[in-house]
Design a protein around this motif. Structure first.
Motif, PDB file in Angstrom:
ATOM      1  N   LEU A 154       0.742  -1.265   0.006  1.00 11.24           N
ATOM      2  CA  LEU A 154      -0.163   0.035  -0.053  1.00 11.24           C
ATOM      3  C   LEU A 154       0.869   1.226  -0.069  1.00 11.24           C
ATOM      4  O   LEU A 154       0.720   1.995  -0.832  1.00 11.24           O
ATOM      5  N   VAL A 155       1.876   1.380   0.863  1.00 14.62           N
ATOM      6  CA  VAL A 155       2.747   2.344   1.095  1.00 14.62           C
ATOM      7  C   VAL A 155       3.539   2.751  -0.336  1.00 14.62           C
ATOM      8  O   VAL A 155       3.700   3.842  -0.722  1.00 14.62           O
ATOM      9  N   ARG A 156       3.968   1.555  -0.956  1.00 14.20           N
ATOM     10  CA  ARG A 156       4.714   1.548  -2.060  1.00 14.20           C
ATOM     11  C   ARG A 156       4.047   2.166  -3.098  1.00 14.20           C
ATOM     12  O   ARG A 156       4.510   2.973  -3.983  1.00 14.20           O
ATOM     13  N   GLY A 157       2.531   1.904  -3.207  1.00  8.70           N
ATOM     14  CA  GLY A 157       1.824   2.302  -4.334  1.00  8.70           C
ATOM     15  C   GLY A 157       1.475   3.701  -4.262  1.00  8.70           C
ATOM     16  O   GLY A 157       1.143   4.515  -5.073  1.00  8.70           O
ATOM     17  N   GLU A 158       1.273   4.212  -2.860  1.00  8.21           N
ATOM     18  CA  GLU A 158       1.049   5.408  -2.691  1.00  8.21           C
ATOM     19  C   GLU A 158       2.166   6.407  -3.069  1.00  8.21           C
ATOM     20  O   GLU A 158       2.001   7.532  -3.648  1.00  8.21           O
ATOM     21  N   ARG A 159       3.440   5.896  -2.660  1.00  9.30           N
ATOM     22  CA  ARG A 159       4.617   6.677  -3.029  1.00  9.30           C
ATOM     23  C   ARG A 159       4.617   6.972  -4.494  1.00  9.30           C
ATOM     24  O   ARG A 159       5.143   7.929  -5.201  1.00  9.30           O
ATOM     25  N   ARG A 160       4.694   5.653  -5.203  1.00 12.83           N
ATOM     26  CA  ARG A 160       4.766   5.772  -6.567  1.00 12.83           C
ATOM     27  C   ARG A 160       3.590   6.710  -7.414  1.00 12.83           C
ATOM     28  O   ARG A 160       3.914   7.456  -8.313  1.00 12.83           O
ATOM     29  N   LEU A 161       2.360   6.509  -6.816  1.00 13.65           N
ATOM     30  CA  LEU A 161       1.225   7.402  -7.560  1.00 13.65           C
ATOM     31  C   LEU A 161       1.203   8.814  -7.076  1.00 13.65           C
ATOM     32  O   LEU A 161       1.137   9.946  -7.826  1.00 13.65           O
ATOM     33  N   TYR A 162       1.768   9.288  -5.732  1.00 11.86           N
ATOM     34  CA  TYR A 162       1.641  10.395  -5.333  1.00 11.86           C
ATOM     35  C   TYR A 162       2.780  11.327  -4.834  1.00 11.86           C
ATOM     36  O   TYR A 162       2.807  12.571  -4.546  1.00 11.86           O
ATOM     37  N   GLY A 163       3.893  10.554  -4.753  1.00  4.38           N
ATOM     38  CA  GLY A 163       5.221  11.252  -4.236  1.00  4.38           C
ATOM     39  C   GLY A 163       5.329  10.996  -2.861  1.00  4.38           C
ATOM     40  O   GLY A 163       4.337  10.786  -1.966  1.00  4.38           O
ATOM     41  N   ASN A 164       6.631  11.053  -2.321  1.00  6.09           N
ATOM     42  CA  ASN A 164       6.895  11.403  -0.835  1.00  6.09           C
ATOM     43  C   ASN A 164       6.289  12.218  -0.220  1.00  6.09           C
ATOM     44  O   ASN A 164       6.200  12.249   0.864  1.00  6.09           O
ATOM     45  N   SER A 165       6.154  13.521  -0.833  1.00  7.76           N
ATOM     46  CA  SER A 165       5.747  14.426  -0.036  1.00  7.76           C
ATOM     47  C   SER A 165       4.220  14.965  -0.392  1.00  7.76           C
ATOM     48  O   SER A 165       3.492  16.040   0.021  1.00  7.76           O
ATOM     49  N   SER A 166       3.308  13.774  -0.612  1.00  7.03           N
ATOM     50  CA  SER A 166       2.082  14.029  -0.929  1.00  7.03           C
ATOM     51  C   SER A 166       1.237  13.895   0.421  1.00  7.03           C
ATOM     52  O   SER A 166       1.480  13.533   1.475  1.00  7.03           O
ATOM     53  N   TYR A 207      -0.635  11.658   5.447  1.00  6.57           N
ATOM     54  CA  TYR A 207      -1.786  10.817   6.516  1.00  6.57           C
ATOM     55  C   TYR A 207      -1.278   9.450   6.633  1.00  6.57           C
ATOM     56  O   TYR A 207      -1.388   9.110   7.954  1.00  6.57           O
ATOM     57  N   THR A 208      -0.663   8.956   5.914  1.00 10.87           N
ATOM     58  CA  THR A 208      -0.241   7.417   6.312  1.00 10.87           C
ATOM     59  C   THR A 208       0.647   7.559   7.415  1.00 10.87           C
ATOM     60  O   THR A 208       0.858   6.712   8.013  1.00 10.87           O
ATOM     61  N   ARG A 209       1.705   8.604   7.250  1.00 10.35           N
ATOM     62  CA  ARG A 209       2.802   8.721   8.462  1.00 10.35           C
ATOM     63  C   ARG A 209       2.063   9.167   9.795  1.00 10.35           C
ATOM     64  O   ARG A 209       2.516   8.518  10.844  1.00 10.35           O
ATOM     65  N   ARG A 210       0.901   9.794   9.660  1.00  9.76           N
ATOM     66  CA  ARG A 210       0.184  10.168  11.015  1.00  9.76           C
ATOM     67  C   ARG A 210      -0.574   8.988  11.230  1.00  9.76           C
ATOM     68  O   ARG A 210      -0.556   8.816  12.684  1.00  9.76           O
ATOM     69  N   THR A 211      -1.032   8.182  10.548  1.00  3.36           N
ATOM     70  CA  THR A 211      -1.845   6.952  11.262  1.00  3.36           C
ATOM     71  C   THR A 211      -0.888   5.789  11.469  1.00  3.36           C
ATOM     72  O   THR A 211      -1.315   5.163  12.258  1.00  3.36           O
ATOM     73  N   LEU A 212       0.126   5.664  10.815  1.00  4.11           N
ATOM     74  CA  LEU A 212       0.698   4.395  10.832  1.00  4.11           C
ATOM     75  C   LEU A 212       2.260   4.703  11.502  1.00  4.11           C
ATOM     76  O   LEU A 212       2.873   3.599  11.749  1.00  4.11           O
ATOM     77  N   GLY A 213       2.672   5.878  11.622  1.00  9.21           N
ATOM     78  CA  GLY A 213       3.850   6.097  12.127  1.00  9.21           C
ATOM     79  C   GLY A 213       5.042   6.019  10.927  1.00  9.21           C
ATOM     80  O   GLY A 213       4.438   6.195  10.002  1.00  9.21           O
ATOM     81  N   LEU A 255       5.959  -2.125   8.991  1.00  7.31           N
ATOM     82  CA  LEU A 255       4.826  -2.293   8.622  1.00  7.31           C
ATOM     83  C   LEU A 255       4.315  -3.635   8.286  1.00  7.31           C
ATOM     84  O   LEU A 255       3.229  -4.132   8.511  1.00  7.31           O
ATOM     85  N   ALA A 256       5.401  -4.789   8.126  1.00  7.74           N
ATOM     86  CA  ALA A 256       5.033  -5.925   7.844  1.00  7.74           C
ATOM     87  C   ALA A 256       4.506  -6.649   9.185  1.00  7.74           C
ATOM     88  O   ALA A 256       3.506  -7.524   9.031  1.00  7.74           O
TER      89      ALA A 256
END
Length: 93
Positions: A37-49, A54-60, A68-69
């Motif tokens: 999920l995180v890899r796909g988000e980065r690929r689609l939206y970039g590291n600073s999206s 949001y993912t950093r806030r919710t998952l650390g 994450l695993a």
């Protein structure tokens, strides 16, 4: 136990972490693997999206694949009960 969307994550983790409570889990169109999920988000939206923020806030920390695993249903070693995963794909008409 069953779930749709985020409920899939809850259902899969419930069945994975407490197999004596749930005999089976069913997931429809949800999150099964947090590193993917995180890899796909980065690929689609970039590291600073906003999505990664949001993912950093919710998952650390989202840079630690091993962390994450540990909280990802697909990555967990102990799954003694059946888990049914149903992907959802929108159909074009």
């Amino acid at each position: 136990i069953a779930g749709i969307s985020y409920g899939v994550y809850s259902a899969m983790m419930g069945a994975t972490t407490t197999p004596d409570l749930y005999r089976c889990a069913i997931g429809i169109a949800g999150v099964y693997d947090l590193p993917i999920l995180v890899r796909g988000e980065r690929r689609l939206y970039g590291n600073s999206s906003l999505s990664i923020a949001y993912t950093r806030r919710t998952l650390g920390t989202v840079t630690d694949r091993d962390a994450l695993a540990l909280i990802s249903p697909n990555q967990r070693e102990r799954a003694d009960n059946p888990r049914i995963r149903t992907p959802f794909r929108a159909r074009r008409r």
